[in-house]
Write an enzyme that holds these catalytic residues in place. Structure first.
Site, PDB file in Angstrom:
ATOM      1  N   ASP A 534      51.209  18.088  -1.396  1.00  0.00           N
ATOM      2  CA  ASP A 534      50.756  17.178  -2.449  1.00  0.00           C
ATOM      3  C   ASP A 534      51.709  17.274  -3.626  1.00  0.00           C
ATOM      4  OD1 ASP A 534      49.721  19.321  -4.337  1.00  0.00           O
ATOM      5  OD2 ASP A 534      48.507  19.752  -2.571  1.00  0.00           O
ATOM      6  N   GLU A 614      75.160  24.229  23.885  1.00  0.00           N
ATOM      7  CA  GLU A 614      74.135  23.955  22.851  1.00  0.00           C
ATOM      8  C   GLU A 614      74.563  24.562  21.508  1.00  0.00           C
ATOM      9  OE1 GLU A 614      69.853  23.646  25.150  1.00  0.00           O
ATOM     10  OE2 GLU A 614      70.791  25.609  24.967  1.00  0.00           O
TER      11      GLU A 614
END
Ligand code: DGJ
Length: 729
Positions: A534, A614
């Protein structure tokens, strides 16, 4: 001038670059809400014309005029009593036990600059870019005064609102509700969009028509919650990303909240937002004032994209603070999903070495470094390093990590205590519980009483000691349960209802102290992922871990919902291992990377477990993120698809000068013999040409925006793509 006041007619206008907000005092002193929308420059009162509506009573002074009813008029701030049966914004219990208020206009004050709120986070802006209007309303019968405060940031199309309640009488009163926002919309068809979910699945969007009666989105959990977010959109039924009217409101508050929307008997809409009244009582002594948290409001007449841009800018530039507010964030590696509680110094060093080699900037040591904490059943509250796990302590570990060229960060969960901890054994009275009742445990833990000054002192001292004991550049502030058992020995029995709000005030006070004492540290908020995502938390922590779900496919939906109000720089997002630990899903590492790049980027796995190819990809991803970082965080963010219903997620970043564009996409499932998906870009300059870096093709801005472009052909599931366009010349 952003505020225009006509003292003769009683009209107040708040004017921003593209919007206008109007309210007006009428002949009885009621403050009516007239308008929030496009600029009209015209007194919008002509749209109000009410008949005699049966069973909607009339204020006494209206005499026999049966058409004047507070039950039908659009009001700027509604209250109980006075015959308005819609949602009240404020209510008090007077010393005689009655609870009516009848608010009438008293006076106003307009000043340059933006007001602040004591003890609460609020939007800040300097005098050259903001204005404040305060309107004072007074109860006809008591000495209760309500000050409505409006902050206007003209260039951002932002209006903020909050309210102060003052008791000028000789007797105490009890406030039983005090909303930050009441917004009445007398005309038009409206739908609402809210953001619901659960742990590891936050901010899913839901768009619904308004039903007659009341609809609600709220939290009573003591936090703003995973389940509902304190943000809401009202939009016209035809509203899309790029067209139609919408109003957005987000509450800058991290505790229990309530958003209520009522479609009334006359098809008018009332939106009320603020602290959840079921979780709130406040004794207001004579001469005292109570301040509500703030709501940030914006209106767009051209769709939700513009509305989101307004919120992104205000949150990034006028809510977030400190050194990292606009700075590029470090690429981090977090050991949580790599080790959970099972680590020692050697394991961490090994993870760090590999991360450093691949270009990571910061290692974050997550849960388990302190007290006796080998699982989540013990240790919270004992913020002392566990030397059995970390020989030589944090100082040594941080030194070694710094020597690799990386910074060091640490996890805390300050508000919590485990029953099995030294802190609990010494101070059982610091945990929230109701005497004579067993407390509810969640994740085996209890909550510390943040209303207690001694608790806050303890936390400030112990956390400061840790932060001073080693070279620490980052703190992850976690919070892993909802709160209940509200009771504190710090308040009298009559005032226990104040505790949930006082908890939030205590939390904010501690955050303010720590962030001011350690201005160099990057604080990241977290509550089991995004359970306290928030604007209140973003005032202290410029980024928040968005979700405990690191699955790239699920993240496209979570981050889509998050993007309506919160800027990309606020979203903590990491590449994790496959099969994913939350869903078991396997997605390509490039898919995980593009998804995590729509945030403050990092990794959350042991990079040693990756194959050589990777690892090479990770190296390149980090280089790419550093290259694109300024565009991703400073640019404008566009939602080019809706992953809640489309077969793909596509999003776009456009630089401020509109000359650089980055499109990332994930096609969820490849279908055979399928023609390629097509999307239209947005926010480009139509008349100039852009070169697509991946193949050197050149397109005009107009072609890309009107004709669009095909997404690259996909293969397999969750196929990622990147398109980077740069303006020619
Ligand atoms: C919840 C957080 O969201 C995770 O990232 C991790 O920090 C755990 N808590 C640790 O307990």
């Amino acid at each position: 001038m952003a505020i225009i006041i006509n003292e003769e007619t009683g009209l107040f206008q708040l004017i921003t670059k593209n919007t206008e907000y109007q309210m007006k005092v009428d002949k009885y002193g009621s403050l009516k809400h007239l308008w929030y929308g496009e600029k009209t420059g015209y007194d919008m009162e002509y749209l109000l014309n009410f008949p005699d509506v049966g069973f909607s009573g009339n204020i006494y002074e209206a005499g026999d005029d049966r058409t004047y009813s507070l039950d039908t008029l659009p009001l700027e701030y509604s209250c109980e009593g006075g015959g308005d049966y819609r949602i009240p914004a404020v209510a008090v219990t007077h010393s005689d036990g009655s609870s009516a208020l009848d608010l009438r206009y008293q006076s106003y004050r307009a000043i340059k600059g933006k007001y602040g709120i004591n003890g609460l986070p609020s939007v800040y802006a300097d005098e050259s870019e903001s204005d404040t209007l305060e309107i004072i309303l007074k109860d006809t019968c008591s000495d209760i005064e309500i000050t409505l405060k409006y902050g206007v940031i003209e260039k951002l199309d932002i209006i903020t609102r909050c309210v102060s309640v003052t008791n000028n009488s000789a007797d105490p009163v009890t406030i039983t509700r005090a909303a930050s926002l009441c917004l009445d919309i007398p005309h038009g068809d409206w739908e609402w969009i809210h953001f619901h979910g659960r742990h590891a699945m936050e901010r899913q969007t839901e768009r619904m028509p308004l039903n007659h009666g009341i609809q609600e989105s709220s939290s009573t959990r003591g936090t703003s919650s995973h389940q509902q977010n304190p943000s809401v959109l009202l939009c016209s039924p035809d509203c899309t990303e790029t067209s139609g009217s919408c109003i957005g409101a987000t509450l800058m508050y991290s505790g229990s909240f309530q958003t209520k929307i009522q479609l009334d008997q006359l098809n008018q809409v009332r939106l009320v937002m603020g602290i959840h009244p079921d979780m709130f009582r406040w004794e207001l002594k004579p001469s005292d004032t109570f301040d509500t948290p703030e709501v940030i409001l914006s209106y767009s007449g051209c769709g939700m994209e513009t509305l989101s841009h307004n919120f992104h800018r205000v949150i990034r530039e006028h809510v977030c603070r400190g050194k990292y507010k606009l700075a590029e964030r470090p690429v981090l590696i977090n050991n949580w999903e790599a080790t959970y509680f099972d680590f020692d110094e050697q394991k961490i060093i090994k993870i760090a070495e590999q991360a450093a080699e691949l270009g990571v900037d910061l290692l974050v040591l997550d849960d388990g470094w302190f007290g006796k904490r080998d699982d989540d059943c013990s240790g919270l509250g004992d913020w002392f390093v566990n030397e059995e796990k970390l020989h030589g302590g944090l100082g040594k570990l941080a030194e070694k990590i710094n020597a690799m060229g990386m910074k060091f960060g640490l996890w805390f969960e300050p508000e919590m205590v485990s029953e099995n901890s030294n802190l609990y054994r010494e101070h059982p009275e610091w945990a929230i519980k109701i005497p004579s009742r067993n407390p509810v445990k969640s994740r085996y833990q209890l909550v510390l009483d943040m209303t207690n000054q001694e608790v806050r002192e303890y936390l400030f001292d112990t956390i400061s000691k840790v932060l001073n004991s080693a070279s620490i550049s980052y703190v992850k502030w976690d919070m892993n349960r909802s709160i209940c058992d509200w009771y504190t020995p710090c308040l009298s029995s009559a005032n226990q209802g104040e505790m949930p709000h006082r908890y939030v005030l205590g939390l904010y006070e501690l955050l303010e102290r720590l962030t001011s004492a350690f201005p160099e540290i990057l604080f990241e908020g977290c509550s089991g992922g995004g359970g306290r995502f928030d604007a209140g938390m973003l005032y202290y922590c410029p980024q928040i871990w968005c979700s405990d779900d690191t699955d790239a496919y699920e993240r496209t939906k979570i981050q889509y919902g998050t993007s309506f109000f919160y800027p990309v720089s606020a979203v903590g997002s990491h590449v994790s291992a496959v099969p994913n630990h939350q869903t078991g899903r396997v997605t390509p590492i490039e898919t995980r990377a593009v998804t995590a790049m729509a945030g403050s980027f990092g990794y959350e796995l042991d990079l040693n477990t990756l194959s050589e190819s990777e690892k090479q990809e990770v190296k390149e991803q980090i280089i790419r993120f550093k290259k694109y970082g300024p565009l991703i965080h400073n640019g404008s963010y566009y939602r080019l698809s809706n992953p809640m219903k489309d077969k793909f997620a596509v999003w776009e970043f456009v630089s401020e000068n509109q000359k650089e564009v980055l499109v990332h996409s994930v096609i969820f499932h490849t279908e055979p013999n399928h023609t390629q998906y097509h999307i239209r870009l947005r926010g480009l300059l139509p008349e100039i040409n852009y070169r697509l870096a991946e193949n050197g093709n050149i397109y005009s801005g107009s072609a890309l925006m009107n004709g669009g472009i095909l997404l690259p052909e996909s293969w397999g599931d969750y196929a990622p793509a990147e398109m980077h366009f740069i303006a020619e010349n």
